[in-house]
Design a protein around this motif. Structure first.
Motif, PDB file in Angstrom:
ATOM      1  N   LYS A   1       3.793  -5.546   7.456  1.00 59.96           N
ATOM      2  CA  LYS A   1       4.555  -4.586   8.273  1.00 59.96           C
ATOM      3  C   LYS A   1       4.514  -3.198   7.623  1.00 59.96           C
ATOM      4  CE  LYS A   1       8.839  -6.104   6.027  1.00 59.96           C
ATOM      5  NZ  LYS A   1      10.131  -6.762   6.195  1.00 59.96           N
ATOM      6  N   MET A   2       4.830  -2.161   8.431  1.00 59.63           N
ATOM      7  CA  MET A   2       4.973  -0.819   7.872  1.00 59.63           C
ATOM      8  C   MET A   2       6.458  -0.535   7.697  1.00 59.63           C
ATOM      9  SD  MET A   2       3.559   2.824   9.285  1.00 59.63           S
ATOM     10  CE  MET A   2       2.116   3.144   8.294  1.00 59.63           C
ATOM     11  N   VAL A   3       6.827  -0.074   6.500  1.00 59.77           N
ATOM     12  CA  VAL A   3       8.249   0.191   6.211  1.00 59.77           C
ATOM     13  C   VAL A   3       8.358   1.529   5.477  1.00 59.77           C
ATOM     14  CG1 VAL A   3      10.328  -1.004   5.398  1.00 59.77           C
ATOM     15  CG2 VAL A   3       8.148  -2.188   5.274  1.00 59.77           C
ATOM     16  N   TRP A   4       9.400   2.286   5.799  1.00 61.67           N
ATOM     17  CA  TRP A   4       9.690   3.523   5.067  1.00 61.67           C
ATOM     18  C   TRP A   4      11.015   3.305   4.353  1.00 61.67           C
ATOM     19  CZ3 TRP A   4       8.373   8.967   7.338  1.00 61.67           C
ATOM     20  CH2 TRP A   4       8.549   9.932   6.328  1.00 61.67           C
TER      21      TRP A   4
ATOM     22  N   LEU B   1       0.894  -1.158   0.000  1.00 62.81           N
ATOM     23  CA  LEU B   1       0.000   0.000   0.000  1.00 62.81           C
ATOM     24  C   LEU B   1       0.928   1.202   0.000  1.00 62.81           C
ATOM     25  CD1 LEU B   1      -2.760  -1.180   2.483  1.00 62.81           C
ATOM     26  CD2 LEU B   1      -2.344  -1.821   0.122  1.00 62.81           C
ATOM     27  N   LYS B   2       0.917   1.923  -1.103  1.00 64.81           N
ATOM     28  CA  LYS B   2       1.912   2.968  -1.349  1.00 64.81           C
ATOM     29  C   LYS B   2       1.642   4.210  -0.476  1.00 64.81           C
ATOM     30  CE  LYS B   2       2.854   1.507  -6.136  1.00 64.81           C
ATOM     31  NZ  LYS B   2       2.705   1.906  -7.564  1.00 64.81           N
ATOM     32  N   PRO B   3       2.588   5.172  -0.448  1.00 68.91           N
ATOM     33  CA  PRO B   3       2.426   6.321   0.459  1.00 68.91           C
ATOM     34  C   PRO B   3       1.093   7.070   0.307  1.00 68.91           C
ATOM     35  CG  PRO B   3       4.658   6.241  -0.352  1.00 68.91           C
ATOM     36  CD  PRO B   3       3.910   5.164  -1.097  1.00 68.91           C
ATOM     37  N   ASP B   4       0.550   7.162  -0.895  1.00 71.97           N
ATOM     38  CA  ASP B   4      -0.735   7.876  -1.036  1.00 71.97           C
ATOM     39  C   ASP B   4      -1.866   7.106  -0.355  1.00 71.97           C
ATOM     40  OD1 ASP B   4      -0.127   6.106  -3.169  1.00 71.97           O
ATOM     41  OD2 ASP B   4      -1.730   6.917  -4.405  1.00 71.97           O
ATOM     42  N   ALA B   5      -1.850   5.776  -0.409  1.00 65.03           N
ATOM     43  CA  ALA B   5      -2.890   4.976   0.260  1.00 65.03           C
ATOM     44  C   ALA B   5      -2.791   5.151   1.773  1.00 65.03           C
ATOM     45  CB  ALA B   5      -2.738   3.504  -0.113  1.00 65.03           C
TER      46      ALA B   5
ATOM     47  N   ALA C   1      14.436   1.469  -3.065  1.00 66.73           N
ATOM     48  CA  ALA C   1      13.436   1.589  -4.147  1.00 66.73           C
ATOM     49  C   ALA C   1      14.020   1.141  -5.487  1.00 66.73           C
ATOM     50  CB  ALA C   1      12.935   3.027  -4.218  1.00 66.73           C
ATOM     51  N   LYS C   2      15.334   1.332  -5.672  1.00 63.52           N
ATOM     52  CA  LYS C   2      15.985   0.906  -6.917  1.00 63.52           C
ATOM     53  C   LYS C   2      15.981  -0.613  -7.065  1.00 63.52           C
ATOM     54  CE  LYS C   2      19.210   4.601  -7.721  1.00 63.52           C
ATOM     55  NZ  LYS C   2      20.521   5.124  -7.482  1.00 63.52           N
ATOM     56  N   LYS C   3      15.976  -1.303  -5.921  1.00 64.42           N
ATOM     57  CA  LYS C   3      15.952  -2.770  -5.979  1.00 64.42           C
ATOM     58  C   LYS C   3      14.546  -3.269  -6.296  1.00 64.42           C
ATOM     59  CE  LYS C   3      19.596  -3.203  -2.566  1.00 64.42           C
ATOM     60  NZ  LYS C   3      19.807  -3.397  -1.148  1.00 64.42           N
ATOM     61  N   HIS C   4      13.557  -2.509  -5.884  1.00 66.07           N
ATOM     62  CA  HIS C   4      12.163  -2.908  -6.175  1.00 66.07           C
ATOM     63  C   HIS C   4      11.782  -2.483  -7.595  1.00 66.07           C
ATOM     64  CE1 HIS C   4       7.974  -3.846  -5.512  1.00 66.07           C
ATOM     65  NE2 HIS C   4       7.657  -2.646  -5.972  1.00 66.07           N
TER      66      HIS C   4
ATOM     67  N   TYR D   1       8.522   8.534  -5.334  1.00 62.99           N
ATOM     68  CA  TYR D   1       7.145   8.403  -4.811  1.00 62.99           C
ATOM     69  C   TYR D   1       7.032   7.284  -3.776  1.00 62.99           C
ATOM     70  CZ  TYR D   1       2.478   6.166  -5.520  1.00 62.99           C
ATOM     71  OH  TYR D   1       1.284   5.515  -5.386  1.00 62.99           O
ATOM     72  N   ILE D   2       7.622   6.123  -4.063  1.00 60.20           N
ATOM     73  CA  ILE D   2       7.487   4.977  -3.144  1.00 60.20           C
ATOM     74  C   ILE D   2       8.262   5.218  -1.846  1.00 60.20           C
ATOM     75  CG2 ILE D   2       9.437   3.594  -4.054  1.00 60.20           C
ATOM     76  CD1 ILE D   2       6.074   2.025  -3.347  1.00 60.20           C
ATOM     77  N   SER D   3       9.243   6.161  -1.891  1.00 55.39           N
ATOM     78  CA  SER D   3      10.044   6.399  -0.687  1.00 55.39           C
ATOM     79  C   SER D   3       9.676   7.705   0.018  1.00 55.39           C
ATOM     80  CB  SER D   3      11.542   6.376  -1.045  1.00 55.39           C
ATOM     81  OG  SER D   3      11.807   7.213  -2.138  1.00 55.39           O
ATOM     82  N   GLU D   4       8.569   8.333  -0.390  1.00 55.17           N
ATOM     83  CA  GLU D   4       8.230   9.633   0.219  1.00 55.17           C
ATOM     84  C   GLU D   4       7.440   9.491   1.523  1.00 55.17           C
ATOM     85  OE1 GLU D   4       5.998  11.459  -3.003  1.00 55.17           O
ATOM     86  OE2 GLU D   4       4.103  11.054  -1.983  1.00 55.17           O
ATOM     87  N   GLY D   5       7.118   8.290   1.925  1.00 51.22           N
ATOM     88  CA  GLY D   5       6.414   8.058   3.186  1.00 51.22           C
ATOM     89  C   GLY D   5       6.366   6.569   3.436  1.00 51.22           C
TER      90      GLY D   5
END
Ligand code: CDP
Ligand code: MG
Length: 185
Positions: A37-40, A9-13, A46-49, A91-95
């Motif tokens: 789990k919750m992860v920031w 569930l990405k930062p906007d969700a 993010a480059k690996k994902h 975007y995926i790492s902003e929260g």
């Protein structure tokens, strides 16, 4: 036929307080949460994902939207793709995100149906991306940003295996039974 899939569930969700609403959709379809789990994450992770392999894929998705919309551009799909992948890593790492592993019968395909298409504009009502957003890929790309499309779900079984290994340790995944499993076995 029993598969596992990685769902984020990405930062906007998370920031729109849609976590419960989204997880509910997977639970009511009978899918089993076997890790959560919750992860920031940072941009290095993010480059690996979102690896460089994604560059031509996302570039072509935006190109299709821009061509349909009559947007004028000179960049190649590769150049557009690089810009989008950079934006998507930001975007995926902003929260914080909620990372989950779900398990079920051919669940990789089932989850992608529940999620919708990459662009919320192209996702039908009833899907997560179609119900909670409407933005077009081409619009987000014009702003040089990764589209806020709420959720990530592994695209195929091989991707799911790789992504689960990246996000979860073996001991974070749990084996237990759901009461309704007798109806789906
Ligand atoms: O997430 P999905 O598997 O549907 O799409 P993808 O092609 O694997 O792209 C990964 C992510 O990149 C998407 O979920 C979007 O967040 C982003 N993306 C974008 O912002 N603009 C595009 N034209 C394509 C993808
Ligand atoms: Mg994908």
């Amino acid at each position: 036929m029993i598969e596992r899939s990685l769902v984020l569930l990405k930062p906007d969700a998370v920031q729109r307080s849609l976590v419960g609403n989204i997880i509910r959709r997977f639970e009511r379809a009978g899918l089993k949460i076997i890790g959560m789990k919750m992860v920031w994450v940072d941009e290095e992770f993010a480059k690996k994902h979102y690896t460089d392999d994604l560059i031509p894929i996302v570039g072509n998705k935006t190109k299709k939207d821009w061509d349909e919309f009559g947007v004028e551009y000179t960049e190649s799909a590769e150049e557009i793709g690089k810009m989008i992948v950079d934006g998507t890593r930001k975007y995926i790492s902003e929260g914080p995100v909620i990372a989950m592993v779900l398990q079920g019968i051919q669940c990789v395909e089932v989850i992608r149906k529940i999620v919708g298409s990459t662009g919320p504009k192209d996702s039908p009502p009833g899907t997560i991306r179609g119900d909670f957003a409407h933005m077009a890929l081409g619009y987000a790309s014009l702003q040089k940003r990764g589209i806020p499309n709420l959720i990530h779900a592994s695209a195929n079984v091989k991707e799911a295996e790789e992504e689960i290994k990246l996000w979860f340790k073996d001991e974070e995944l749990h084996d237990y039974s759901l009461v309704h499993e007798k109806f789906v076995k």
